[in-house]
Write an enzyme that holds these catalytic residues in place. Structure first.
Site, mmCIF file in Angstrom:
data_model
loop_
_atom_site.group_PDB
_atom_site.id
_atom_site.type_symbol
_atom_site.label_atom_id
_atom_site.label_comp_id
_atom_site.label_asym_id
_atom_site.label_seq_id
_atom_site.Cartn_x
_atom_site.Cartn_y
_atom_site.Cartn_z
ATOM 1 N N SER A 44 0.769 -1.071 -0.153
ATOM 2 C CA SER A 44 0.186 0.052 -0.129
ATOM 3 C C SER A 44 0.892 1.195 0.073
ATOM 4 O O SER A 44 0.658 2.033 0.485
ATOM 5 C CB SER A 44 -0.893 -0.142 1.160
ATOM 6 O OG SER A 44 -0.141 -0.050 2.393
ATOM 7 N N PHE A 46 3.852 3.829 -2.509
ATOM 8 C CA PHE A 46 3.491 4.553 -3.449
ATOM 9 C C PHE A 46 2.988 3.636 -4.767
ATOM 10 O O PHE A 46 2.106 4.143 -5.459
ATOM 11 C CB PHE A 46 4.717 5.278 -3.772
ATOM 12 C CG PHE A 46 4.999 6.496 -2.823
ATOM 13 C CD1 PHE A 46 4.167 7.656 -2.912
ATOM 14 C CD2 PHE A 46 6.021 6.356 -1.675
ATOM 15 C CE1 PHE A 46 4.325 8.697 -2.181
ATOM 16 C CE2 PHE A 46 6.248 7.467 -1.160
ATOM 17 C CZ PHE A 46 5.361 8.791 -1.105
ATOM 18 N N GLU A 207 18.689 14.925 6.248
ATOM 19 C CA GLU A 207 17.406 15.529 6.717
ATOM 20 C C GLU A 207 17.390 15.214 8.272
ATOM 21 O O GLU A 207 17.058 16.381 9.180
ATOM 22 C CB GLU A 207 16.003 15.298 6.054
ATOM 23 C CG GLU A 207 16.093 15.645 4.527
ATOM 24 C CD GLU A 207 14.701 15.139 3.708
ATOM 25 O OE1 GLU A 207 14.507 16.000 2.947
ATOM 26 O OE2 GLU A 207 14.467 14.072 3.836
ATOM 27 N N GLN A 357 8.835 8.343 -7.254
ATOM 28 C CA GLN A 357 8.016 8.785 -8.676
ATOM 29 C C GLN A 357 8.279 7.395 -9.465
ATOM 30 O O GLN A 357 7.683 7.348 -10.546
ATOM 31 C CB GLN A 357 8.735 9.841 -9.214
ATOM 32 C CG GLN A 357 8.048 11.245 -8.924
ATOM 33 C CD GLN A 357 6.648 11.432 -9.337
ATOM 34 O OE1 GLN A 357 6.319 10.821 -10.460
ATOM 35 N NE2 GLN A 357 5.743 11.934 -8.729
#
Ligand SMILES: Cc1cc2nc3c(=O)[nH]c(=O)nc-3n(C[C@H](O)[C@H](O)[C@H](O)COP(=O)(O)OP(=O)(O)OC[C@H]3O[C@@H](n4cnc5c(N)ncnc54)[C@H](O)[C@@H]3O)c2cc1C
Length: 519
Positions: A44, A46, A207, A357
């Site tokens: 479930s 991307f 990050e 993507q």
């Protein structure tokens, strides 16, 4: 028994082995005449979610099977770990996301086996097994953390792949400051509690290191009495010679400087060779080693594709690379099995990167191909990935972005990061609350989601001590039902006796009357 979206009972308990056989739609395991085409989607994330959504208008019955009940927006996991966002904002229930898509249903379960010849998928939840049939299969099971053969590091250095990981890290990061406050109040040396080591200088590590530095230097600076949070050390280590290698040398150097301005120590060419409860050891190219004492280590290095890739490779002869990714045909199907598509982080094709993507576009391509086949349209051209660019946030108002040949840094890149992430967060209400939380954290000093609990920190390692994890904490399939049958008989007799006594007490007027006063 359960029913499909068109109301037919499909799930048949098979009492001999307590296995459920699920025909994916109207009952016939053969996938025969008059039956809608059954698509099973594994995952479930991307790939799984976007593939399922892309099949919305198709004349198919979709069963999405995933081992979590949510769709996870992994790029923002570090914000859950550092108290900026809540887990719900980046992980909406898949069932809710798909509630209006009538041709899709969602099943919780971990897929352990795909039988390509029988066209079945076997999945488990808490020891309960189900076998689901398909006509077309979309495999999007993603990738997990890789410790490069040192899986025992995981005990002391959690990775960052799931909501559990992010909440554990939140507990460990905020918990380290709490432990340091207690120790410092007693005059103890707390340097190892105020040292945070992030392993892996890719986007996630960068990050994460940036956000811990902001926590220590900005958010928490007024909250403690015995420690100065600004003296905390944040160390980012990587065996590679630069940070953010996929962004190229120039942006890598720029990002390193930005991190150092924030107070992050960047150690490159440093390979982690040992990790324990109190710290880790790194080794440099010239052979010298360095120990860093730290109770909080975060593993943001390396990925390993889902083991389902290897299993599919064994059945098809498809190649598997070192990261466990399976080689697929240019149309994303498995060699010899055109009804099986594999997308996203699991595949090895044309050096495609492991980014969202690739999974989204691959899943949409596969969904379109399924539609074409059902409509007897010609096959599409081979899958072609369209690179929309990459970005990583370093601190508030500072990010780096690579779009085509254009390299952006600083505030403009940060604004782009904000816009892109807002578009891709699933669900309108999640977007609204995420923006509010970003206001709190980036314009203000606060973190709205600092709650952490002991179970968050220790739950994973505690479960790992059971042979079969959580399965050992529930009754065996069937055992509960058998116990219920026995209990039911004795319980019914007890309840009937209690009711008869209640009636007698009321009718005899004995309530509230002392024994000795009764006639
Ligand atoms: C911390 C982090 C930060 C990232 N940041 C970025 C970023 O900034 N930009 C970017 O483009 N990409 C980023 N990525 C990468 C991106 O998230 C992945 O490339 C993308 O999620 C891949 O999609 P997928 O569908 O292949 O796998 P996933 O999204 O990982 O989904 C896999 C799904 O399969 C399920 N699953 C796995 N095994 C089984 C099984 N056996 N049975 C049933 N279900 C199973 C999982 O529960 C999950 O639902 C990041 C990844 C991480 C971990």
């Amino acid at each position: 028994m359960s029913s499909t979206q068109d109301g037919h009972d499909v799930t048949q308990p098979h009492h001999e082995n307590l296995q459920l056989v699920d025909h994916g739609n109207a009952g016939d395991a053969s996938g025969g005449e008059g039956q809608r085409h059954r698509v099973v989607v594994i995952g479930s994330g991307f790939g799984g979610l976007f593939g399922t959504k892309a099949l919305k208008g198709s004349d198919v019955d979709i069963t999405m099977i995933a081992k979590t009940t949510h769709h996870l927006f992994q790029p923002l996991l570090y914000q859950v770990a550092t108290g900026i966002l809540s887990e719900g904002e980046i992980a909406p229930p898949t069932r809710e996301v798909l509630s209006r898509q009538k041709n899709a249903r969602v099943l919780l379960g971990e897929v352990t086996d795909v039988d390509l010849d029988a066209r079945t998928v076997t999945h488990h939840v808490l020891g309960r097994q189900t076998v689901t049939h398909y006509d077309s299969l979309l495999v999007a099971a993603g990738a997990g953390q890789s410790y490069f053969g040192n899986d025992h590091f995981a005990e002391f250095a959690p990775g960052m792949k799931s909501i559990d990981d992010a909440l554990e890290l939140r507990g460990r990061i905020f918990g380290a400051f709490e432990m340091a406050e207690v120790g410092a109040a007693k005059g103890e040396d707390v340097d190892h509690m105020l040292t945070f080591v992030v392993v892996g200088a890719g986007p996630t590590g960068v990050e994460m290191a940036g956000q811990i530095a902001e926590l220590a230097h900005r958010t928490l600076r007024r909250d403690f009495r015995s420690i100065n949070t600004r003296s905390a050390r944040v160390v980012l280590v990587d065996a590679a010679p630069q940070v953010l290698p996929p962004f190229g040398a120039k942006l890598g150097e720029k990002s390193k400087k930005e991190l150092e301005k924030l107070g992050v120590e960047v150690k490159l060419g440093a390979m982690v060779t040992d990790v324990d409860e109190r710290g880790l050891v790194t080794q440099y190219k010239d052979g010298h080693t360095e120990r860093i004492n730290s109770i909080t280590k975060i593993w943001a290095a390396g990925v390993q594709a889902s083991p389902l890739g290897k299993q599919l490779a064994e059945q098809t002869g498809a190649p598997v690379d070192r990261a466990g990714r399976i080689g697929v045909n240019p149309d994303l199907t498995l060699p010899g099995y055109p009804e099986v598509f594999v997308v996203g982080d699991m595949i090895s094709l044309d050096n495609l990167p492991g980014v969202a993507q690739v999974a989204i576009q691959g899943a949409k391509y596969a969904a379109k191909e399924i539609g074409h086949r059902l409509d007897n349209k010609p096959a599409q051209k081979p899958f072609k990935y369209f690179d929309k660019g990459s970005m990583a946030i370093i601190s508030r108002f500072r990010a780096v972005a690579l779009v085509g040949n254009v390299r952006l840094t600083g505030f403009i890149a940060w604004l782009m990061w904000l816009a892109v992430h807002l578009v891709y967060i699933t669900g309108f209400k999640n977007r609204i609350t995420a923006v509010l939380h970003w206001f709190v954290s980036f314009l203000g000093r606060g973190r709205a989601e600092r709650t952490s609990t002991e179970q968050q920190i220790f739950g994973r390692n505690a479960l790992a001590r059971f042979d079969r994890g959580a399965v050992d904490l529930v009754s065996e399939p069937g055992a509960y039902e058998a116990a219920q049958v026995m209990l039911e008989a004795t319980r019914r007799a007890e309840l009937e006796a209690a009711a008869a006594e209640n009636v007698r007490l009321t009718d005899a007027g004995e309530r509230g009357v002392r024994m000795e006063e009764r006639v």
